[in-house]
Each structure stands twice: as structure tokens, then as C-alpha cells.
Enzyme design. Structure first.
Site, PDB file in Angstrom:
ATOM      1  N   ASN A   1       0.836  -1.208   0.000  1.00  0.00           N
ATOM      2  CA  ASN A   1       0.000   0.000   0.000  1.00  0.00           C
ATOM      3  C   ASN A   1       0.869   1.257   0.000  1.00  0.00           C
ATOM      4  O   ASN A   1       1.907   1.313   0.659  1.00  0.00           O
ATOM      5  CB  ASN A   1      -1.002   0.001   1.157  1.00  0.00           C
ATOM      6  CG  ASN A   1      -0.384  -0.190   2.526  1.00  0.00           C
ATOM      7  OD1 ASN A   1       0.635  -0.843   2.679  1.00  0.00           O
ATOM      8  ND2 ASN A   1      -1.008   0.382   3.542  1.00  0.00           N
TER       9      ASN A   1
ATOM     10  N   GLU B   1       0.443   5.173   0.581  1.00  0.00           N
ATOM     11  CA  GLU B   1      -0.442   6.247   1.039  1.00  0.00           C
ATOM     12  C   GLU B   1       0.090   7.608   0.599  1.00  0.00           C
ATOM     13  O   GLU B   1       1.224   7.737   0.125  1.00  0.00           O
ATOM     14  CB  GLU B   1      -0.594   6.157   2.560  1.00  0.00           C
ATOM     15  CG  GLU B   1      -1.235   4.839   2.968  1.00  0.00           C
ATOM     16  CD  GLU B   1      -1.438   4.692   4.467  1.00  0.00           C
ATOM     17  OE1 GLU B   1      -0.941   5.535   5.250  1.00  0.00           O
ATOM     18  OE2 GLU B   1      -2.112   3.719   4.855  1.00  0.00           O
TER      19      GLU B   1
ATOM     20  N   CYS C   1      -4.058   0.786  -2.559  1.00  0.00           N
ATOM     21  CA  CYS C   1      -3.962  -0.464  -1.804  1.00  0.00           C
ATOM     22  C   CYS C   1      -2.878  -1.355  -2.402  1.00  0.00           C
ATOM     23  O   CYS C   1      -2.533  -1.241  -3.586  1.00  0.00           O
ATOM     24  CB  CYS C   1      -5.287  -1.214  -1.867  1.00  0.00           C
ATOM     25  SG  CYS C   1      -6.624  -0.442  -0.961  1.00  0.00           S
TER      26      CYS C   1
ATOM     27  N   GLU D   1      -3.022  -4.500  -3.191  1.00  0.00           N
ATOM     28  CA  GLU D   1      -3.512  -5.380  -4.259  1.00  0.00           C
ATOM     29  C   GLU D   1      -3.494  -4.668  -5.603  1.00  0.00           C
ATOM     30  O   GLU D   1      -3.062  -5.216  -6.627  1.00  0.00           O
ATOM     31  CB  GLU D   1      -4.949  -5.837  -3.968  1.00  0.00           C
ATOM     32  CG  GLU D   1      -5.111  -6.656  -2.688  1.00  0.00           C
ATOM     33  CD  GLU D   1      -5.375  -5.808  -1.450  1.00  0.00           C
ATOM     34  OE1 GLU D   1      -4.873  -4.657  -1.377  1.00  0.00           O
ATOM     35  OE2 GLU D   1      -6.071  -6.296  -0.557  1.00  0.00           O
TER      36      GLU D   1
ATOM     37  N   CYS E   1     -10.237  -4.791   0.278  1.00  0.00           N
ATOM     38  CA  CYS E   1     -11.327  -3.816   0.368  1.00  0.00           C
ATOM     39  C   CYS E   1     -12.252  -3.959  -0.844  1.00  0.00           C
ATOM     40  O   CYS E   1     -11.942  -4.673  -1.801  1.00  0.00           O
ATOM     41  CB  CYS E   1     -10.773  -2.396   0.459  1.00  0.00           C
ATOM     42  SG  CYS E   1     -10.209  -1.723  -1.124  1.00  0.00           S
TER      43      CYS E   1
ATOM     44  N   CYS F   1     -10.732  -3.088  -4.268  1.00  0.00           N
ATOM     45  CA  CYS F   1      -9.803  -4.123  -4.735  1.00  0.00           C
ATOM     46  C   CYS F   1     -10.555  -5.372  -5.189  1.00  0.00           C
ATOM     47  O   CYS F   1     -10.175  -6.008  -6.171  1.00  0.00           O
ATOM     48  CB  CYS F   1      -8.777  -4.451  -3.666  1.00  0.00           C
ATOM     49  SG  CYS F   1      -7.583  -3.105  -3.442  1.00  0.00           S
TER      50      CYS F   1
END
Ligand code: THU
Length: 160
Positions: free
Chosen positions: A62, A64, A73, A75, A112, A115
Site C-alpha cells: 500500500n 499512502e 492499496c 492489491e 477492500c 480491490c
């Protein structure tokens, strides 16, 4: 009116040492991928490792941003790397794990919603299901044979 039930299926393993050797290797790569996490805001490090049919493992973590919503993310970072580096290769399996300074993550980490939808599109694009290995730092591991089991009543191109 009638009540309908949805059935989803996954494999439950008590610990990662119960996985096959190949799945343990992929999950280990996901743990390793966390090292690339840039997560100064959430302090939640996520690693994803994608196994391709050519045997390559592509890692993502991830990423940010001070402008929070534009963070990526793990993924989707890994999936973007896959289409950049190996656009022709099918994805067999994605392993996902996470850790945080706040506590030990002892539950499997599930992707999430965004994703899940992204992985679904990858399945349709390659006309083949993608296995998902979900793990925390310790504890049980779940394996799903398709992201559709994590996204019942999904939205896809049929609705357009
Ligand atoms: N995160 C992922 O990388 N993958 C998921 O599927 C769940 C959430 C990241 C986004 C953010 O950087 C941090 O975890 C906390 O939400």
C-alpha cells in the site's frame, strides 16, 4: 416475498504452516512485500503477492499519500505492476497479508471493496478465476477460489 440465501465457499487453514509449499512461498512473498509499504498515516502495512502462470511473483504494497484518498492499496499496486510488466500473463493466485504497530494482526486480511471489484475485472479479462490467499501475521488462513465469493451480487459489464 421469499428469503434467498447466498452460498460462499472458502478453505480454512488453522495456520500458514498447513498450506501447500507453493502457497506458503507465495504468502511469504506477500509478507516480504509489506517492506515496501508507505503507510505513515494509517501505520497499516499491507503486502500482496501475485503469482502468474509464467511462475513470476509480482509484489505490491500500500502506498499512502498526504492527500489521503489518492492512496493505493497493495492489491491494486501489485495488479498495476502485473499489467505493466507482464500484460499477456494470466494471474493464478494473489496472497494478501498485513501488519500494524498497534496490535498483532491475527485474522486474515480481506481485500477492500474497490480491490475486490478490480480483481473481478482481472478475472473477466483473463477468462479465468483468481485464487486468493488471505492471512494475518498469525492465525488462520483463508483461501478463496474466486473473488466472486467475496463479492456476491457483483456488478460487471453485463449490467452496462
Ligand atoms: N489497504 C490495502 O492496501 N488493501 C486493502 O484491501 C485494505 C486496505 C490499505 C489502504 C491503507 O493504506 C491502509 O491499508 C489502511 O486502510
Amino acid at each position: 416475498m421469499e428469503i434467498k440465501n447466498l452460498h460462499i465457499q472458502y478453505q480454512y487453514f488453522n495456520s500458514k504452516s498447513d498450506l501447500s509449499d507453493d502457497d506458503q512461498i507465495l504468502l511469504h512473498s506477500a509478507f516480504d512485500a509489506k517492506k515496501g509499504s508507505h503507510s505513515p498515516y494509517s501505520k497499516f502495512k499491507v503486502g500482496a503477492a501475485v503469482l502468474l502462470e509464467n511462475g513470476q511473483i509480482i509484489k505490491g504494497s500500500n502506498q499512502e499519500n498526504a492527500s489521503y484518498p489518492i492512496g493505493l492499496c497493495a492489491e491494486r499496486t501489485a495488479l498495476a505492476a502485473v499489467v505493466a510488466l507482464f500484460p499477456q500473463d494470466k494471474i493464478l493466485t494473489i496472497a494478501i497479508t498485513a501488519s500494524t504497530v498497534l496490535s498483532v494482526v491475527d485474522q486474515p486480511v480481506a481485500p477492500c471493496g474497490i480491490c475486490r471489484q478490480t480483481i473481478l475485472e482481472s478475472e473477466f479479462k483473463q477468462h479465468q478465476n483468481i485464487r486468493l490467499i488471505l492471512s494475518g501475521e498469525s492465525g488462520a488462513v483463508f483461501i478463496f477460489n474466486t473473488v466472486k465469493d467475496l463479492l456476491p451480487l457483483f456488478f460487471d459489464s453485463e449490467h452496462l
